[in-house]
Each structure stands twice: as C-alpha cells, then as structure tokens.
Design a protein around this motif. Structure first.
Motif, PDB file in Angstrom:
ATOM      1  N   ALA A 168       0.834  -1.206   0.000  1.00 53.86           N
ATOM      2  CA  ALA A 168       0.000   0.000   0.000  1.00 53.86           C
ATOM      3  C   ALA A 168       0.867   1.255   0.000  1.00 53.86           C
ATOM      4  O   ALA A 168       0.572   2.232  -0.702  1.00 53.86           O
ATOM      5  CB  ALA A 168      -0.929  -0.018   1.213  1.00 53.86           C
ATOM      6  N   SER A 169       1.958   1.236   0.779  1.00 55.43           N
ATOM      7  CA  SER A 169       2.876   2.382   0.783  1.00 55.43           C
ATOM      8  C   SER A 169       3.532   2.554  -0.583  1.00 55.43           C
ATOM      9  O   SER A 169       3.709   3.688  -1.064  1.00 55.43           O
ATOM     10  CB  SER A 169       3.955   2.190   1.859  1.00 55.43           C
ATOM     11  N   ILE A 170       3.900   1.457  -1.212  1.00 53.07           N
ATOM     12  CA  ILE A 170       4.531   1.529  -2.536  1.00 53.07           C
ATOM     13  C   ILE A 170       3.570   2.135  -3.545  1.00 53.07           C
ATOM     14  O   ILE A 170       3.939   3.012  -4.341  1.00 53.07           O
ATOM     15  CB  ILE A 170       5.002   0.133  -2.978  1.00 53.07           C
ATOM     16  N   ALA A 171       2.312   1.686  -3.532  1.00 53.80           N
ATOM     17  CA  ALA A 171       1.321   2.205  -4.475  1.00 53.80           C
ATOM     18  C   ALA A 171       1.111   3.705  -4.280  1.00 53.80           C
ATOM     19  O   ALA A 171       1.055   4.478  -5.258  1.00 53.80           O
ATOM     20  CB  ALA A 171      -0.002   1.451  -4.310  1.00 53.80           C
ATOM     21  N   ARG A 172       1.025   4.134  -3.020  1.00 54.42           N
ATOM     22  CA  ARG A 172       0.834   5.566  -2.754  1.00 54.42           C
ATOM     23  C   ARG A 172       2.047   6.372  -3.214  1.00 54.42           C
ATOM     24  O   ARG A 172       1.922   7.475  -3.758  1.00 54.42           O
ATOM     25  CB  ARG A 172       0.549   5.797  -1.270  1.00 54.42           C
ATOM     26  N   GLY A 173       3.242   5.834  -2.997  1.00 56.05           N
ATOM     27  CA  GLY A 173       4.445   6.532  -3.421  1.00 56.05           C
ATOM     28  C   GLY A 173       4.548   6.659  -4.931  1.00 56.05           C
ATOM     29  O   GLY A 173       4.944   7.710  -5.458  1.00 56.05           O
ATOM     30  N   LEU A 174       4.188   5.605  -5.659  1.00 59.50           N
ATOM     31  CA  LEU A 174       4.201   5.659  -7.120  1.00 59.50           C
ATOM     32  C   LEU A 174       3.220   6.705  -7.637  1.00 59.50           C
ATOM     33  O   LEU A 174       3.547   7.513  -8.520  1.00 59.50           O
ATOM     34  CB  LEU A 174       3.847   4.280  -7.691  1.00 59.50           C
ATOM     35  N   GLU A 175       2.021   6.683  -7.075  1.00 58.18           N
ATOM     36  CA  GLU A 175       1.008   7.639  -7.531  1.00 58.18           C
ATOM     37  C   GLU A 175       1.415   9.079  -7.210  1.00 58.18           C
ATOM     38  O   GLU A 175       1.181   9.996  -8.009  1.00 58.18           O
ATOM     39  CB  GLU A 175      -0.334   7.295  -6.896  1.00 58.18           C
ATOM     40  N   ALA A 176       2.059   9.287  -6.063  1.00 65.05           N
ATOM     41  CA  ALA A 176       2.501  10.634  -5.695  1.00 65.05           C
ATOM     42  C   ALA A 176       3.519  11.178  -6.688  1.00 65.05           C
ATOM     43  O   ALA A 176       3.613  12.395  -6.896  1.00 65.05           O
ATOM     44  CB  ALA A 176       3.100  10.625  -4.285  1.00 65.05           C
ATOM     45  N   ALA A 177       4.285  10.275  -7.302  1.00 70.02           N
ATOM     46  CA  ALA A 177       5.304  10.693  -8.276  1.00 70.02           C
ATOM     47  C   ALA A 177       4.780  10.670  -9.703  1.00 70.02           C
ATOM     48  O   ALA A 177       5.552  10.903 -10.643  1.00 70.02           O
ATOM     49  CB  ALA A 177       6.526   9.788  -8.152  1.00 70.02           C
ATOM     50  N   GLY A 178       3.487  10.385  -9.874  1.00 74.48           N
ATOM     51  CA  GLY A 178       2.909  10.358 -11.209  1.00 74.48           C
ATOM     52  C   GLY A 178       3.229   9.109 -12.002  1.00 74.48           C
ATOM     53  O   GLY A 178       3.122   9.111 -13.236  1.00 74.48           O
ATOM     54  N   LEU A 179       3.599   8.043 -11.324  1.00 70.14           N
ATOM     55  CA  LEU A 179       3.897   6.780 -11.987  1.00 70.14           C
ATOM     56  C   LEU A 179       2.776   5.778 -11.707  1.00 70.14           C
ATOM     57  O   LEU A 179       2.068   5.893 -10.698  1.00 70.14           O
ATOM     58  CB  LEU A 179       5.240   6.217 -11.490  1.00 70.14           C
ATOM     59  N   PRO A 180       2.608   4.766 -12.562  1.00 70.88           N
ATOM     60  CA  PRO A 180       1.476   3.852 -12.399  1.00 70.88           C
ATOM     61  C   PRO A 180       1.639   2.951 -11.171  1.00 70.88           C
ATOM     62  O   PRO A 180       2.688   2.323 -10.988  1.00 70.88           O
ATOM     63  CB  PRO A 180       1.498   3.025 -13.687  1.00 70.88           C
ATOM     64  N   ALA A 181       0.590   2.887 -10.348  1.00 74.05           N
ATOM     65  CA  ALA A 181       0.619   2.018  -9.175  1.00 74.05           C
ATOM     66  C   ALA A 181       0.782   0.552  -9.573  1.00 74.05           C
ATOM     67  O   ALA A 181       1.327  -0.257  -8.811  1.00 74.05           O
ATOM     68  CB  ALA A 181      -0.654   2.205  -8.349  1.00 74.05           C
ATOM     69  N   ASP A 182       0.334   0.200 -10.787  1.00 76.82           N
ATOM     70  CA  ASP A 182       0.473  -1.179 -11.258  1.00 76.82           C
ATOM     71  C   ASP A 182       1.919  -1.542 -11.573  1.00 76.82           C
ATOM     72  O   ASP A 182       2.213  -2.696 -11.895  1.00 76.82           O
ATOM     73  CB  ASP A 182      -0.374  -1.396 -12.521  1.00 76.82           C
ATOM     74  N   GLY A 183       2.817  -0.567 -11.469  1.00 71.22           N
ATOM     75  CA  GLY A 183       4.229  -0.869 -11.709  1.00 71.22           C
ATOM     76  C   GLY A 183       4.813  -1.812 -10.684  1.00 71.22           C
ATOM     77  O   GLY A 183       5.800  -2.502 -10.954  1.00 71.22           O
ATOM     78  N   VAL A 184       4.234  -1.850  -9.486  1.00 75.37           N
ATOM     79  CA  VAL A 184       4.630  -2.813  -8.446  1.00 75.37           C
ATOM     80  C   VAL A 184       3.347  -3.446  -7.918  1.00 75.37           C
ATOM     81  O   VAL A 184       2.514  -2.764  -7.320  1.00 75.37           O
ATOM     82  CB  VAL A 184       5.399  -2.142  -7.296  1.00 75.37           C
ATOM     83  N   GLN A 185       3.188  -4.729  -8.145  1.00 72.55           N
ATOM     84  CA  GLN A 185       2.003  -5.434  -7.676  1.00 72.55           C
ATOM     85  C   GLN A 185       2.417  -6.583  -6.767  1.00 72.55           C
ATOM     86  O   GLN A 185       3.219  -7.436  -7.162  1.00 72.55           O
ATOM     87  CB  GLN A 185       1.182  -5.955  -8.852  1.00 72.55           C
ATOM     88  N   VAL A 186       1.884  -6.586  -5.563  1.00 78.83           N
ATOM     89  CA  VAL A 186       2.111  -7.667  -4.610  1.00 78.83           C
ATOM     90  C   VAL A 186       0.865  -8.543  -4.625  1.00 78.83           C
ATOM     91  O   VAL A 186      -0.251  -8.040  -4.430  1.00 78.83           O
ATOM     92  CB  VAL A 186       2.368  -7.119  -3.197  1.00 78.83           C
ATOM     93  N   LEU A 187       1.033  -9.829  -4.883  1.00 81.86           N
ATOM     94  CA  LEU A 187      -0.130 -10.709  -5.000  1.00 81.86           C
ATOM     95  C   LEU A 187      -0.998 -10.639  -3.755  1.00 81.86           C
ATOM     96  O   LEU A 187      -0.509 -10.754  -2.629  1.00 81.86           O
ATOM     97  CB  LEU A 187       0.309 -12.152  -5.231  1.00 81.86           C
ATOM     98  N   ALA A 188      -2.297 -10.471  -3.966  1.00 84.64           N
ATOM     99  CA  ALA A 188      -3.252 -10.361  -2.867  1.00 84.64           C
ATOM    100  C   ALA A 188      -3.884 -11.705  -2.556  1.00 84.64           C
ATOM    101  O   ALA A 188      -5.037 -11.775  -2.144  1.00 84.64           O
ATOM    102  CB  ALA A 188      -4.328  -9.343  -3.223  1.00 84.64           C
ATOM    103  N   THR A 189      -3.130 -12.766  -2.766  1.00 79.22           N
ATOM    104  CA  THR A 189      -3.614 -14.110  -2.475  1.00 79.22           C
ATOM    105  C   THR A 189      -2.457 -14.959  -1.968  1.00 79.22           C
ATOM    106  O   THR A 189      -1.312 -14.753  -2.369  1.00 79.22           O
ATOM    107  CB  THR A 189      -4.225 -14.770  -3.727  1.00 79.22           C
ATOM    108  N   THR A 190      -2.793 -15.897  -1.100  1.00 77.31           N
ATOM    109  CA  THR A 190      -1.782 -16.863  -0.634  1.00 77.31           C
ATOM    110  C   THR A 190      -1.939 -18.204  -1.345  1.00 77.31           C
ATOM    111  O   THR A 190      -1.229 -19.160  -1.030  1.00 77.31           O
ATOM    112  CB  THR A 190      -1.897 -17.080   0.881  1.00 77.31           C
ATOM    113  N   ASP A 191      -2.863 -18.287  -2.284  1.00 79.15           N
ATOM    114  CA  ASP A 191      -3.103 -19.529  -3.018  1.00 79.15           C
ATOM    115  C   ASP A 191      -1.855 -19.895  -3.816  1.00 79.15           C
ATOM    116  O   ASP A 191      -1.349 -19.091  -4.609  1.00 79.15           O
ATOM    117  CB  ASP A 191      -4.301 -19.350  -3.950  1.00 79.15           C
TER     118      ASP A 191
END
Length: 425
Positions: A168-191
């Motif tokens: 969540a911190s990474i996504a907010r930091g990317l967006e604050a710099a005008g970069l896509p939050a999808d640039g870093v994705q952490v899987l939201a599943t343990t499957d």
C-alpha cells in the motif's frame, strides 16, 4: 481470494499480468527524477505509517507463533523500528544510485561511417517469489523501479499482512510521483496456484527471480516457462596455498566461516595445502572450536587434529551447512584444490590465499564460479560490498546475470546505430 478456484486465480493472474505489462512500458519511459521521487515518496510513506505497518506485522507474528514457526523464522519475519529504518534507508540509497537506463556505451565508428553501440534498457516485467522477510518487498520493488522495470511480487504466506501493508505504501508513493501504481504489484492471495500461474506467463512476465530455500528454487527452476535468475546453494571454498601468508590465511579462513553462519557467501569447505597443514590447522581449529564450530575433516585433517575433528563423509563436500559446521580437506597442490572446487562448488564464491601471483591468476582463470577471490574472505560476495548499492540476489547462472544482481543485472541492452543518411552498398 485465498479460497478462489483455479479458474478464478487464472483470471486474477491474467488481469494482473496485463496491468503489469502496460505499466512496464510507462516505467521504461520514466525519467530519473520521477523514479527517484517515487522512491523518496515510498520511503516517507513507510516512515509515516510505521505504527500501522507494525500492527499488520503483529498479525503475521501471532499467526506464525500459532503455527509453530521457530524463533529464527519469527525473527526474520519481525518488523521493528530499526528494520523499518533499514527499509527506508535502502530506498533512499537506491534513489542515490546512478540510473542505468538509457546509458549508451561502446560507441565505435565502422568503416562505412556509421556509429554502432549499445543502450541499456529494462528487462520489462520482473516476477520475484520469496519467503519470510517482508523487507524484501520494499528492496525488490525499489531495485526494479529504479531499473525501469515493472514487478510482480509474491511473498511468503507467513508475511501476508506485512507485505500488503508495504504494498500500500509503494502504491501511494508511485502515484505521488505520477507513476502507475500497477508498476509494483504484490499478490493479494496466498493460493499456491498463483505461483504456478506466475511462472507460466511469458506473455506478461519476462524473468522470474526466486529467493528462498532450495526446495522453492528447485521447483521454480524445474517448472517455469519464464527465464529464471537463480542460485541453489552457496557451497563456498577457501584454499590456503603453500605460499600463503600465515596471518592472512588465518584471518580470511576465520572470517569467511564465522562472521555469519547463515549466509550464502559463508565458507563451507576449507582446503589446505599439505605443506602448511601441520602448522596452520591446529591454530585454526582452536579458533573455530572457541567459536563453537564443529569440524569435519578428511583422514589427513583428522590425523592432524585428533579428537578436535570428526571424519567427513562424501556428502559433506556437497553440503551447504548454513550453520557452525566446517568441512576441511588437506590437498597436495593447487591442481587438486581447483579440481575439488570445480567438482563440489555451487559456482557461488571461492577464494585462494597465496602470495604467488602466478598461482592466484591460475585460480582466477580456472575456478568456474560467479565470484573468484584472492586473499579475501568469501563474505565480500555481496552487492553492497561490490559497489552495486543493493542486490536482488546472487546468481550462479551464466545467463543472463552472474554474481550479485544489482541495477545493471535487471537490465538488457539493445544495439543503436547512428548515421547521417548512410546507405548500404
């Protein structure tokens, strides 16, 4: 999501992969200022939200304790103020490193008048699969971001809540710099099916980097349809030559084994030339035993050390102990040492202690490992010590990267040609 069916996971991973690929094109074009601004913003966000981050980490610690994780694993899992400080400092250090992307080098004029050279470019989308330590989430994201890559991260299930908070911190930091939050994705599943999907998506993921135990890395290496940057073992050697300086030999051999036991660049086998074995082995054995190191030796070693050493088995020469255990072999000469290393080394790091420059050069040339050293501890095989600033891991492969993988290891190159209306005749 952890209870999703395989079909749901397939759809989730397909969507994630498409978004990562789209983000990778934007990150590849991002300038250095934007990337550094994002890294600084992520560091600030982690700092500002450390209370909630540690609260999420407590959920993982409590769940891990309930599952019976041992003290060492719980220690690796824990996030405290010092470790959060380490994450934020690491982000800022990576921001301070030179940006490799767009560097043009090796430009040469050809007889036709054109200039030919190479330009450093991102790999694209980097998938990283790792265990336990949640700080890897920030480290890996930062290295991939600075090198212009999008990344898909799959941390261990034991660190799920911690990793989601860092994400969540990474996504907010990317967006604050005008970069896509999808640039870093952490899987939201343990499957675990998500891992199988990750390593089977060459249309979306360009390379996989597994970080963890041997079992994980073997599985990824055997099953992946995506190129893998990996190392399985760190079976590292130090060879003490008959022309070694005795004090240098003692210092290197002690440091290489005892500075830390659980790292991949720790010495696991000591080779000693027979000419000097009677003199140096007893002194080394006393120091090792004082530090609690168990010694396992060849017959010649046991004859010299007596009850301070137990006989080594054939398996010992091929074992990464990651513990205060050391195997020792007395060898006749440099040829035998090199033969032993090339037969039993994991091609990680090997070192010779010798004052003979000719022998040292032979060792450098003939030992087939990713790092080869002269008169230095194997513990130096590290991205920070090599001046890379940080590393995503250490590769014992020969393609694409070898040794500590820093920013340059997360790039590729393309050829560039400069002309002025030149045509081929």
């Amino acid at each position: 999501m952890s209870q999703a069916t395989i079909n749901d996971i397939a759809a989730y991973m397909n969507d994630l992969g498409q978004r990562a690929r789209a983000a990778s094109r934007l990150l590849a074009a991002a300038d250095t200022h934007a990337k550094n601004s994002a890294l600084a913003a992520i560091a600030d966000d982690l700092d500002d939200n450390r209370t909630s981050l540690m609260a999420e980490n407590r959920k993982d610690l409590e769940a891990g304790a309930a599952k019976g994780l041992d003290a060492a694993l719980l220690d690796r899992l824990e996030l405290n103020d010092a470790r959060i400080d380490g994450m934020t400092e690491g982000l800022r250090q990576i921001a301070a490193l030179p940006d490799p992307i767009g560097e043009i080098f090796d430009m040469k004029y050809r007889p036709t008048g054109i200039q030919v050279g190479r330009m450093r470019v991102p790999l694209g989308v980097v998938g990283i699969i790792y265990e336990s330590r949640p700080n890897v989430t920030a480290d890996a994201a930062a290295l991939c971001l600075k090198s212009g890559n999008a990344t898909v991260l799959r941390g261990g299930s034991e660190a799920f809540h911690s990793n989601q908070a860092i994400a969540a911190s990474i996504a907010r930091g990317l967006e604050a710099a005008g970069l896509p939050a999808d640039g870093v994705q952490v899987l939201a599943t343990t499957d675990r099916a998500a891992v199988g999907a990750m390593i089977s998506m060459p249309e979306f993921i360009d390379v996989i980097i597994p970080r963890g135990g041997k079992g994980l890395i073997e599985r990824i290496s055997n099953e992946a349809r995506v190129p893998v940057i990996k190392h399985l073992d760190g079976i590292c050697h130090v060879y003490i030559d008959d022309e070694a300086d005795p004090q240098k030999a003692f210092d290197v051999a002690i440091n290489a084994k005892t500075q830390r036991y659980g790292t991949c660049n720790t010495m696991e086998t000591l080779l000693v030339n027979a000419t000097v074995a009677d003199d140096i082995l007893p002194r080394l054995a006393d120091a090792y035993i004082e530090k609690g190191v168990e010694l396992r030796g060849c017959p010649a070693t046991c004859a010299i050390l007596g009850d301070r050493c137990i006989p080594a088995t054939d398996a010992d020469w091929d074992t990464e102990y990651l513990a205060p255990i050391l195997s020792i072999r007395v060898v006749d000469d440099l040829d035998t040492a090199i033969e032993h290393i090339n037969a039993h080394s994991s091609q990680h790091t090997d070192s010779i202690v010798s004052e003979n420059i000719t022998k040292a050069r032979r060792f450098l040339r003939e030992v087939d490992s990713s790092s080869v050293m002269v008169n230095a501890s194997t513990r130096f095989a590290d991205g920070f010590e090599y001046g890379l600033g940080a590393e995503i891991g250490i590769s014992t492969d020969k393609f694409h990267a070898r040794g500590p993988v820093g920013l340059e290891g997360l790039t590729s190159v393309k050829w560039v040609v400069l002309g002025d209306g030149h045509i081929r005749t």
